[in-house]
Motif scaffolding. Structure first.
Motif, mmCIF file in Angstrom:
data_model
loop_
_atom_site.group_PDB
_atom_site.id
_atom_site.type_symbol
_atom_site.label_atom_id
_atom_site.label_comp_id
_atom_site.label_asym_id
_atom_site.label_seq_id
_atom_site.Cartn_x
_atom_site.Cartn_y
_atom_site.Cartn_z
ATOM 1 N N SER A 77 0.863 -1.378 -0.095
ATOM 2 C CA SER A 77 0.086 -0.031 0.058
ATOM 3 C C SER A 77 0.872 1.175 0.112
ATOM 4 O O SER A 77 0.624 2.232 -0.665
ATOM 5 N N LEU A 78 1.861 1.266 0.638
ATOM 6 C CA LEU A 78 2.848 2.403 0.747
ATOM 7 C C LEU A 78 3.485 2.657 -0.673
ATOM 8 O O LEU A 78 3.470 3.864 -1.065
ATOM 9 N N LEU A 79 3.888 1.615 -1.262
ATOM 10 C CA LEU A 79 4.545 1.637 -2.831
ATOM 11 C C LEU A 79 3.600 2.324 -3.708
ATOM 12 O O LEU A 79 3.850 3.026 -4.407
ATOM 13 N N TRP A 205 -10.606 -1.423 -0.850
ATOM 14 C CA TRP A 205 -11.233 -2.598 -1.119
ATOM 15 C C TRP A 205 -10.107 -3.781 -0.455
ATOM 16 O O TRP A 205 -10.533 -4.745 0.182
ATOM 17 N N SER A 206 -8.877 -3.635 -0.899
ATOM 18 C CA SER A 206 -8.126 -4.648 -0.769
ATOM 19 C C SER A 206 -7.321 -4.731 0.620
ATOM 20 O O SER A 206 -6.929 -5.890 1.356
ATOM 21 N N GLU A 207 -6.997 -3.479 1.318
ATOM 22 C CA GLU A 207 -6.358 -3.384 2.584
ATOM 23 C C GLU A 207 -6.878 -2.605 3.627
ATOM 24 O O GLU A 207 -6.607 -2.763 4.705
ATOM 25 N N GLY A 208 -8.280 -2.130 3.354
ATOM 26 C CA GLY A 208 -8.916 -1.142 4.295
ATOM 27 C C GLY A 208 -9.040 0.192 4.297
ATOM 28 O O GLY A 208 -8.020 0.847 3.523
ATOM 29 N N LEU A 209 -9.522 0.858 5.004
ATOM 30 C CA LEU A 209 -9.687 2.379 5.105
ATOM 31 C C LEU A 209 -8.263 2.847 5.314
ATOM 32 O O LEU A 209 -7.972 4.200 4.785
#
Length: 244
Positions: A77-79, A205-209
């Motif tokens: 998510s960071l990348l 959707w994939s990792e959250g809010l």
């Protein structure tokens, strides 16, 4: 009820910052309009935010989402967030600035300066994600599940609809700057906001809010970093000319 209060609570810093700083925007760009009182502006933003919190609470699990916890911030998510931010910076400085008149650029950058980086981080990063991803995207995906027998199609349809609305709500602020609204401005604003919306939506959707909030915050933070670099170079150039 606790979840509603929690989501509202994390939205409040951004709301308060926007209420305080939007007064400067109204004063500078709409001088003939009466500035609403602090409490009127606060109530307006609460009315714009709280219903979407309730919408998200009601439709989140019904849409099939499960990662509401703030544990989705990871390397992926960071990348992806950094890539999204850097694509925008390249587009803004490599294309937009070179194809728009100086008056428009000055007004666009002045409006960002008036809002300040904290407002952009906490309002854009948190409040807008609560409204467009947690509230609207959850609702759209739930709605899609009712009429489409394909979860993946429902997810991307809901993501796209939320991203398009996210782009469209930014258009009034462009017209309020009293600039010449050209095709270049509209293409830049809509395409970039839709891109950011889609990436934030995929992360939601994939990792959250938390992951979508991270993406939106980094979008503004990376842009702010490049703003500072540009300002430093401009000041150095002026100093060199003065000394010469």
């Amino acid at each position: 009820m606790k979840l509603v209060l929690f989501i509202v609570a994390i939205s409040l810093p951004g709301i308060f910052l926007m209420v305080i700083n939007e007064k400067k925007l109204i004063k500078d760009f709409l001088p003939d309009e009466k500035i609403p009182s602090f409490w009127s502006r606060l109530l307006n933003h609460l009315i714009m935010t709280v219903p979407f919190v309730i919408l998200g609470i009601f439709f989140y699990s019904r849409a099939g989402f499960t990662n509401l916890t703030f544990t989705g911030i990871n390397g992926t998510s960071l990348l992806l967030s950094l890539v999204c931010a850097l694509i925008h910076v390249a587009y803004y400085y490599g294309y937009f600035i070179r194809n728009v008149d100086k008056v428009t650029i000055d007004r666009v950058e002045h409006s960002r300066k008036l809002l300040g980086i904290l407002t952009r981080l906490f309002y854009g990063g948190i409040v807008e994600e609560v409204i467009f991803r947690f509230g609207l995207m959850s609702f759209f995906v739930w709605l899609g599940n009712l009429v489409i027998d394909n979860q993946l199609v429902s997810l991307w349809s809901g993501n796209l609809l939320a991203a398009i609305l996210f782009a469209l709500v930014h258009l009034p602020s462009i017209y309020q700057m009293k600039v010449k609204v050209t095709k270049t401005i509209l293409i830049y604003s809509n395409s970039m906001n839709i891109m950011v919306g889609l990436v934030c939506g995929w992360l939601y959707w994939s990792e959250g809010l938390a992951a979508s909030i991270l993406c939106h915050m980094l979008f503004h933070l990376v842009w702010y970093f490049f703003e500072k670099i540009k300002k430093t170079r401009r000041l150095a150039s002026r100093q060199a000319k003065t000394e010469a």
